[in-house]
Scaffold this active site. Structure first.
Site, PDB file in Angstrom:
ATOM      1  N   ALA A 174      11.740   7.957   2.149  1.00 31.67           N
ATOM      2  CA  ALA A 174      10.670   7.656   2.599  1.00 31.67           C
ATOM      3  C   ALA A 174      10.087   6.259   2.705  1.00 31.67           C
ATOM      4  CB  ALA A 174       9.632   7.951   1.189  1.00 31.67           C
TER       5      ALA A 174
ATOM      6  N   LYS B 193     -13.509  11.792  -7.246  1.00 32.90           N
ATOM      7  CA  LYS B 193     -12.801  10.586  -7.700  1.00 32.90           C
ATOM      8  C   LYS B 193     -13.506   9.209  -7.134  1.00 32.90           C
ATOM      9  CE  LYS B 193      -9.615   7.304  -7.058  1.00 32.90           C
ATOM     10  NZ  LYS B 193      -9.613   5.824  -6.200  1.00 32.90           N
TER      11      LYS B 193
ATOM     12  N   PHE C 131       4.624   1.689   3.721  1.00 31.48           N
ATOM     13  CA  PHE C 131       3.834   0.451   4.250  1.00 31.48           C
ATOM     14  C   PHE C 131       2.901  -0.248   3.067  1.00 31.48           C
ATOM     15  CE2 PHE C 131       5.155   2.213   8.150  1.00 31.48           C
ATOM     16  CZ  PHE C 131       5.119   1.185   8.891  1.00 31.48           C
TER      17      PHE C 131
ATOM     18  N   GLY D  12       1.444  -0.061  -4.298  1.00 26.70           N
ATOM     19  CA  GLY D  12       2.805   0.453  -3.525  1.00 26.70           C
ATOM     20  C   GLY D  12       4.102   0.522  -4.449  1.00 26.70           C
TER      21      GLY D  12
ATOM     22  N   ASN E 153       1.014  -4.057  -5.380  1.00 22.63           N
ATOM     23  CA  ASN E 153       0.929  -3.443  -6.656  1.00 22.63           C
ATOM     24  C   ASN E 153       0.984  -1.848  -6.776  1.00 22.63           C
ATOM     25  OD1 ASN E 153       1.457  -6.039  -8.155  1.00 22.63           O
ATOM     26  ND2 ASN E 153      -0.775  -6.267  -8.230  1.00 22.63           N
TER      27      ASN E 153
END
Length: 388
Positions: A5, A215, A8, A14, A12
């Site tokens: 994978a 959400k 980009f 990521g 934090n």
């Protein structure tokens, strides 16, 4: 060989959410970023930890099997990695998607594998992968004679992510503290032909819209409302703010209005949505997160924009003649979040308020036209803020 994978954004979210879950699913993760110091750290340090914080205590996961590329200096290397990957994700912020699209576009065009690469944007924005795909498919990034066959090389799937990453210790380095609760929901329909990536943390659904709006209009609305009311009253953290009975009531009133929209629009039961709201209030009140109100409130221009957590639900409610008083109160607090140290958008918001009339501010910041039923409700709020 491990599946690969490319992610980009080495921030934090990521490192602490997306890469953590990909690592636990057996993927090799290749980080791509343009921040020199961060990339150097990821290249030098071969492991970091993610500490999950919950009511039951802490759990530490060690993250390994990753590499990192500075796409500013080594774009061709990033292109090659994406072209041979199984999955590409991003957590860079909605405004940065247009900057990562050229690299991804080149990689997709070069792809030789029989199975299309999965492209999933993990951003706090509705339809972020669609937005990214639009930039990728632009003639500047993909030859127009290749568009008709791009589906053979890439599958684009929208997602909804939910996980709170509080402010980090100043000496944390690559290590991340994050709440234990998470939700990562992805539209599975683009993968009907080839099958979706195997990531156990992802919930694959046929209709993503209810999850995205529930959400955004519950977690993000409640979190930001607590931050803006808390900032106005000198509170330090979100749990401090929600410990104030009046702020707690204001946040609940905002979520009562958004819940009315969610129940009516998506067919979620009143009882289920009420339980979801209570769970969210409990989550964002977690004192162990030490979530500073200025961190949560930062980027007010984005948070006051047309499809975001306040104007998004309020505009839909106003269109059907429903009550929006509590959301208007939160919008007023957000317009007061100006000139906050370290937040460029709050400084820009201050400039916009000083140099424009109220109607121009509503058009520019909230993206509303004068004929919209919400427009006339926000104009006096802006006028009030401009006078203070």
């Amino acid at each position: 060989m491990s599946p690969k994978a490319v992610h980009f954004g080495g921030g934090n979210i990521g490192r602490g959410f997306v890469a953590e879950k990909l690592h636990l699913a057996g993927y090799e993760v290749v980080f791509v970023d343009v921040v020199d110091k961060l990339i150097e750290q990821l290249q030098t340090e071969k492991e970091y930890t993610v500490t999950e914080i919950g009511g039951e205590g802490e759990k530490v996961n060690k993250i390994t099997n990753y590499r990192a590329i500075n796409s500013k200096l080594n774009e061709s290397e990033a292109v090659d990695e994406i072209a041979t990957a199984d999955l590409v994700t991003c957590a860079v912020g909605p405004n940065i998607l247009k900057f990562i699209a050229p690299v991804i576009g080149k990689a997709i065009d070069q792809r030789q594998a029989k199975k299309p690469i999965a492209v999933i944007a993990c951003e706090n924005a509705i339809g972020a992968t669609d937005t990214l795909a639009g930039f990728i498919k632009d003639s500047k990034n993909t030859p127009q004679d290749r568009l008709s066959s791009i589906h053979e090389r890439a599958c684009f799937a929208n997602s909804a992510i939910d996980r709170i990453v509080p402010g980090q210790d100043p000496d944390a380095g690559l290590n991340v503290k994050i709440e234990s609760f998470y939700e990562w929901v992805v539209d599975k329909t683009p993968f009907a032909k080839h099958g979706h990536p195997e990531v156990s943390a992802i919930k694959w659904v046929d209709d993503l819209n209810p999850y995205i709006e529930r959400k955004l209009f519950t977690v993000n609305t409640g979190h930001a409302a607590a931050a803006y009311y808390g900032h106005a009253r000198g509170k330090h953290t979100i749990d401090d703010a929600l410990g104030d009975a009046e702020i707690h009531k204001k946040v609940h009133e905002c979520l009562a209005e958004t819940s009315h929209l969610i129940v009516k629009k998506h067919g979620i039961s009143t009882e289920e949505q009420k339980a979801y709201v209570e769970k969210i209030i409990k989550r964002i009140s977690n004192p162990y997160l030490k979530d500073v109100v200025e961190r949560v409130g930062r980027a007010p221009l984005r948070k006051l924009s047309r499809k975001e957590r306040f104007v998004g639900p309020a505009s839909q409610l106003a269109e059907s003649g429903d009550k929006v008083d509590a959301l208007l109160g939160a919008i007023e607090q957000a317009f007061g979040f100006v000139d906050v140290e370290g937040d460029d958008e709050s400084a820009e918001l201050g400039k916009i308020l000083k140099s424009n009339g109220a109607k121009e501010v509503v058009e520019k910041v909230c993206g509303l036209e004068e004929k919209h039923p919400l427009f006339s409700k926000i104009v006096p709020i802006v006028e009030k803020v401009q006078k203070t």
